[in-house]
Design a protein around this motif. Structure first.
Motif, PDB file in Angstrom:
ATOM      1  N   GLY A   1      36.550  45.157  43.290  1.00 44.07           N
ATOM      2  CA  GLY A   1      35.800  46.433  43.088  1.00 44.07           C
ATOM      3  C   GLY A   1      35.233  46.643  41.819  1.00 44.07           C
ATOM      4  O   GLY A   1      34.034  46.704  41.465  1.00 44.07           O
ATOM      5  N   ALA A   2      36.285  46.884  40.744  1.00 46.44           N
ATOM      6  CA  ALA A   2      35.588  47.210  39.426  1.00 46.44           C
ATOM      7  C   ALA A   2      34.945  45.940  38.993  1.00 46.44           C
ATOM      8  O   ALA A   2      33.994  46.042  38.133  1.00 46.44           O
ATOM      9  N   LYS A   3      35.439  44.696  39.295  1.00 48.20           N
ATOM     10  CA  LYS A   3      34.833  43.593  38.619  1.00 48.20           C
ATOM     11  C   LYS A   3      33.244  43.456  39.154  1.00 48.20           C
ATOM     12  O   LYS A   3      32.711  43.170  38.166  1.00 48.20           O
ATOM     13  N   VAL A   4      33.140  43.609  40.497  1.00 46.63           N
ATOM     14  CA  VAL A   4      31.886  43.729  40.831  1.00 46.63           C
ATOM     15  C   VAL A   4      30.904  44.511  40.186  1.00 46.63           C
ATOM     16  O   VAL A   4      29.792  44.300  39.851  1.00 46.63           O
ATOM     17  N   ALA A   5      31.429  45.933  40.063  1.00 46.94           N
ATOM     18  CA  ALA A   5      30.851  46.941  39.397  1.00 46.94           C
ATOM     19  C   ALA A   5      30.438  46.698  37.937  1.00 46.94           C
ATOM     20  O   ALA A   5      29.346  46.784  37.678  1.00 46.94           O
ATOM     21  N   GLU A   6      31.321  45.986  37.189  1.00 50.17           N
ATOM     22  CA  GLU A   6      31.172  45.597  35.892  1.00 50.17           C
ATOM     23  C   GLU A   6      30.166  44.354  35.914  1.00 50.17           C
ATOM     24  O   GLU A   6      29.178  44.477  34.927  1.00 50.17           O
ATOM     25  N   LEU A   7      30.111  43.603  36.795  1.00 50.64           N
ATOM     26  CA  LEU A   7      29.157  42.456  36.904  1.00 50.64           C
ATOM     27  C   LEU A   7      27.804  43.126  37.070  1.00 50.64           C
ATOM     28  O   LEU A   7      26.751  42.443  36.674  1.00 50.64           O
ATOM     29  N   THR A   8      27.523  44.015  38.184  1.00 54.43           N
ATOM     30  CA  THR A   8      26.418  44.626  38.586  1.00 54.43           C
ATOM     31  C   THR A   8      25.896  45.336  37.229  1.00 54.43           C
ATOM     32  O   THR A   8      24.602  45.129  36.962  1.00 54.43           O
ATOM     33  N   ALA A  44      28.024  36.793  42.530  1.00 53.19           N
ATOM     34  CA  ALA A  44      28.084  36.374  43.937  1.00 53.19           C
ATOM     35  C   ALA A  44      29.638  35.944  44.184  1.00 53.19           C
ATOM     36  O   ALA A  44      30.246  36.302  45.348  1.00 53.19           O
ATOM     37  N   ALA A  45      30.180  35.303  43.121  1.00 53.17           N
ATOM     38  CA  ALA A  45      31.390  34.593  43.363  1.00 53.17           C
ATOM     39  C   ALA A  45      32.422  35.704  43.487  1.00 53.17           C
ATOM     40  O   ALA A  45      33.291  35.748  44.431  1.00 53.17           O
ATOM     41  N   ALA A  46      32.632  36.789  42.734  1.00 49.78           N
ATOM     42  CA  ALA A  46      33.165  37.860  42.881  1.00 49.78           C
ATOM     43  C   ALA A  46      33.322  38.675  44.207  1.00 49.78           C
ATOM     44  O   ALA A  46      34.484  38.994  44.662  1.00 49.78           O
ATOM     45  N   GLU A  47      31.999  38.787  44.676  1.00 49.09           N
ATOM     46  CA  GLU A  47      31.492  39.351  46.131  1.00 49.09           C
ATOM     47  C   GLU A  47      32.370  38.505  47.009  1.00 49.09           C
ATOM     48  O   GLU A  47      33.111  39.095  48.097  1.00 49.09           O
ATOM     49  N   ALA A  48      32.173  37.217  47.044  1.00 47.50           N
ATOM     50  CA  ALA A  48      32.740  36.253  47.856  1.00 47.50           C
ATOM     51  C   ALA A  48      34.268  36.432  47.971  1.00 47.50           C
ATOM     52  O   ALA A  48      34.917  36.500  48.930  1.00 47.50           O
TER      53      ALA A  48
END
Length: 111
Positions: A1-8, A44-48
């Motif tokens: 979750g945090a990683k995805v938010a950071e990447l976004t 995309a990789a983080a979401e996957a």
């Protein structure tokens, strides 16, 4: 979750940088496009990975529920067996008592 938010957030920042840099040279715009593509791939990789983790967790929970169900059935079966064994023990005790009473009666009769 945090990683995805950071990447976004990084992706949004890179995209806004790209739009404000339209006047910049061809080379820097290509570089920005490349950075955006890299960030999009990372996102995309983080979401996957997050989706895979969620799926693994669901499978684990299902396995735990199944095991718990099997254990519960086993406990029920053992409880039934235990009751049967207790009933048999009670019958055996009764018989043993009757045998003793008969021996005493026989001894008394024979005496």
């Amino acid at each position: 979750g945090a990683k995805v938010a950071e990447l976004t957030a990084s992706l949004a920042a890179a995209e806004s940088a790209a739009s404000s840099a339209s006047a910049a040279s061809e080379a820097s715009s290509f570089e920005l496009a490349s950075k955006i593509a890299t960030l999009q791939e990372s996102l995309a990789a983080a979401e996957a990975a997050a989706a895979t983790k969620a799926e693994e967790l669901q499978m684990t929970q299902a396995a735990v529920r199944e095991t718990a169900g099997q254990l519960s059935e086993r406990v029920e079966a053992l409880t039934v067996e235990l009751k049967a064994a207790q009933e048999q023990a009670a019958v055996a005790m009764e018989l043993s008592t009757k045998v003793e009473e008969l021996s005493v009666s026989l001894a008394a009769a024979g005496g």
